[in-house]
Design a protein around this motif. Structure first.
Motif, PDB file in Angstrom:
ATOM      1  N   THR A 155      33.236  31.076  15.694  1.00  0.00           N
ATOM      2  CA  THR A 155      32.760  31.673  16.943  1.00  0.00           C
ATOM      3  C   THR A 155      32.503  30.596  17.983  1.00  0.00           C
ATOM      4  N   LEU A 156      31.837  29.525  17.574  1.00  0.00           N
ATOM      5  CA  LEU A 156      31.580  28.419  18.497  1.00  0.00           C
ATOM      6  C   LEU A 156      32.886  27.820  19.005  1.00  0.00           C
ATOM      7  N   THR A 199      22.272  30.022  14.058  1.00  0.00           N
ATOM      8  CA  THR A 199      23.377  29.224  13.522  1.00  0.00           C
ATOM      9  C   THR A 199      24.653  30.068  13.493  1.00  0.00           C
ATOM     10  N   PRO A 200      25.285  30.254  14.656  1.00  0.00           N
ATOM     11  CA  PRO A 200      26.503  31.052  14.705  1.00  0.00           C
ATOM     12  C   PRO A 200      27.639  30.378  13.935  1.00  0.00           C
ATOM     13  N   ARG A 214      23.203  37.245  21.834  1.00  0.00           N
ATOM     14  CA  ARG A 214      22.363  36.872  20.687  1.00  0.00           C
ATOM     15  C   ARG A 214      22.342  35.364  20.474  1.00  0.00           C
ATOM     16  N   ILE A 215      23.488  34.723  20.662  1.00  0.00           N
ATOM     17  CA  ILE A 215      23.549  33.265  20.507  1.00  0.00           C
ATOM     18  C   ILE A 215      22.698  32.596  21.590  1.00  0.00           C
ATOM     19  N   GLU A 216      22.881  33.024  22.839  1.00  0.00           N
ATOM     20  CA  GLU A 216      22.141  32.419  23.938  1.00  0.00           C
ATOM     21  C   GLU A 216      20.635  32.626  23.825  1.00  0.00           C
ATOM     22  N   MET A 271      20.699  29.351  22.187  1.00  0.00           N
ATOM     23  CA  MET A 271      21.444  28.136  22.439  1.00  0.00           C
ATOM     24  C   MET A 271      21.519  27.919  23.940  1.00  0.00           C
ATOM     25  N   GLU A 272      20.567  27.189  24.400  1.00  0.00           N
ATOM     26  CA  GLU A 272      20.433  26.982  25.837  1.00  0.00           C
ATOM     27  C   GLU A 272      21.641  26.277  26.442  1.00  0.00           C
TER      28      GLU A 272
END
Length: 73
Positions: free
Chosen positions: A44-45, A39-40, A31-33, A1-2
């Motif tokens: 969390t988002l 699809t977190p 891991r998200i980045e 996720m830039e």
């Protein structure tokens, strides 16, 4: 996720800083980045968005991920 990475860096935060402010582990943020977690969970988002003082929508690039409506027309 830039977008998450871009926003975090624009605020002068490291992954560790964001982890401390959000309560989300640094490993999960990494891991998200990196896209390893494409699809977190919304929860969390939400924590990340609050820590960064943005909306969840500011973090998500809907063209990259499966958050958009995929129903047949």
């Amino acid at each position: 996720m830039e977008r998450l990475k871009t926003i975090r860096k624009a605020r002068g935060m490291t992954q560790c800083d964001l982890s401390k402010q959000s309560g989300v582990s640094r490993a999960v943020i990494a891991r998200i980045e990196s896209g390893a977690t494409p699809t977190p969970p919304v929860k969390t988002l939400g924590k990340l968005a609050v820590a960064l003082d943005v909306r969840i929508d500011d973090i998500i690039d809907y063209s990259e991920h499966q958050y958009h409506n995929t129903e047949s027309r």
